[in-house]
Design a protein around this motif. Structure first.
Motif, PDB file in Angstrom:
ATOM      1  N   GLY A 114       0.812  -1.217   0.000  1.00  0.00           N
ATOM      2  CA  GLY A 114       0.000   0.000   0.000  1.00  0.00           C
ATOM      3  C   GLY A 114       0.845   1.266   0.000  1.00  0.00           C
ATOM      4  N   GLN A 115       2.155   1.130   0.201  1.00  0.00           N
ATOM      5  CA  GLN A 115       3.085   2.256   0.151  1.00  0.00           C
ATOM      6  C   GLN A 115       3.694   2.288  -1.259  1.00  0.00           C
ATOM      7  N   PRO A 116       3.369   3.304  -2.075  1.00  0.00           N
ATOM      8  CA  PRO A 116       3.859   3.321  -3.463  1.00  0.00           C
ATOM      9  C   PRO A 116       5.378   3.181  -3.591  1.00  0.00           C
ATOM     10  N   ASP A 117       6.133   3.802  -2.681  1.00  0.00           N
ATOM     11  CA  ASP A 117       7.596   3.689  -2.770  1.00  0.00           C
ATOM     12  C   ASP A 117       8.060   2.254  -2.509  1.00  0.00           C
ATOM     13  N   ASN A 118       7.391   1.556  -1.585  1.00  0.00           N
ATOM     14  CA  ASN A 118       7.743   0.157  -1.326  1.00  0.00           C
ATOM     15  C   ASN A 118       7.455  -0.710  -2.551  1.00  0.00           C
ATOM     16  N   CYS A 119       6.325  -0.454  -3.184  1.00  0.00           N
ATOM     17  CA  CYS A 119       5.958  -1.204  -4.382  1.00  0.00           C
ATOM     18  C   CYS A 119       6.999  -0.968  -5.478  1.00  0.00           C
TER      19      CYS A 119
END
Length: 188
Positions: A114-119
């Motif tokens: 749910g965290q765009p940077d993690n994705c």
């Protein structure tokens, strides 16, 4: 005579419930996403990516995946949202830190953080759930020494112990235990 009929009814119920319990245990498996590492942002030093982990497992209808995480979420998304790390329109959203997702059909399932940077850093996974026809028929084995690969005559070590063989071992063990319990119960 009444007590004998009551005993027979209770025995039948116990046998039926035991068989039902055994069938549930035999027909599904719970996979922990990336085992003890859990659902975390990749560091770049990880031994395998999420998709490499998924490729090493055989997922079936009824199996579950367990996501363990903190300060994050798991989103089930479409293939396009998976590719673009789009978190704005998920199919399903999970935020409890202990998510268990059950596969109800064959095909592909796409999950992202749910965290765009993690994705974007690689915290996303594609899981392919096998069609029942793939599960029931293993197909022919490789021919010894045949052209185009096949069996490696230089490698005599046993195959690796993966999630599928763990599932078989646990299923076999539970079936034997429940069967013994039922037999002992019927003769006591």
């Amino acid at each position: 005579m009444k007590s004998l009929m009551a005993f027979a009814a209770i025995t039948f119920k116990m046998v039926f419930l035991s068989a039902l319990f055994a069938a549930v245990l035999v027909n599904s498996y719970r996979f922990e996403v990336r085992d003890e590492r859990g659902w975390t942002k990749p560091t770049g030093k990880d031994p395998q990516t999420y998709n490499q982990w998924a490729a090493k497992n055989r997922f079936r209808i009824g199996d579950t995946v367990y996501f363990k995480y903190q300060n994050d979420s798991v989103l089930e998304v479409t293939s396009a949202d998976y590719l673009n790390c789009n978190t704005s329109n998920p199919i399903s959203k999970f935020e409890d830190g202990d998510t268990v997702f059950q596969f109800d059909r064959s095909g592909f399932f796409y999950f992202i953080s749910g965290q765009p940077d993690n994705c974007k850093a690689g915290q996303k996974i594609i899981i392919r759930v096998m069609h029942p026809s793939e599960v029931e028929s293993p197909g022919p084995g490789p021919s010894p020494g045949g052209a185009g690969g096949g069996w490696d005559s230089d490698n005599w070590e046993p195959p690796r112990f993966n999630a599928t063989s763990k599932l078989f071992s646990v299923s076999y063990f539970m079936t034997v235990v429940v069967g013994l319990f039922v037999v002992l119960y019927m003769f006591m």
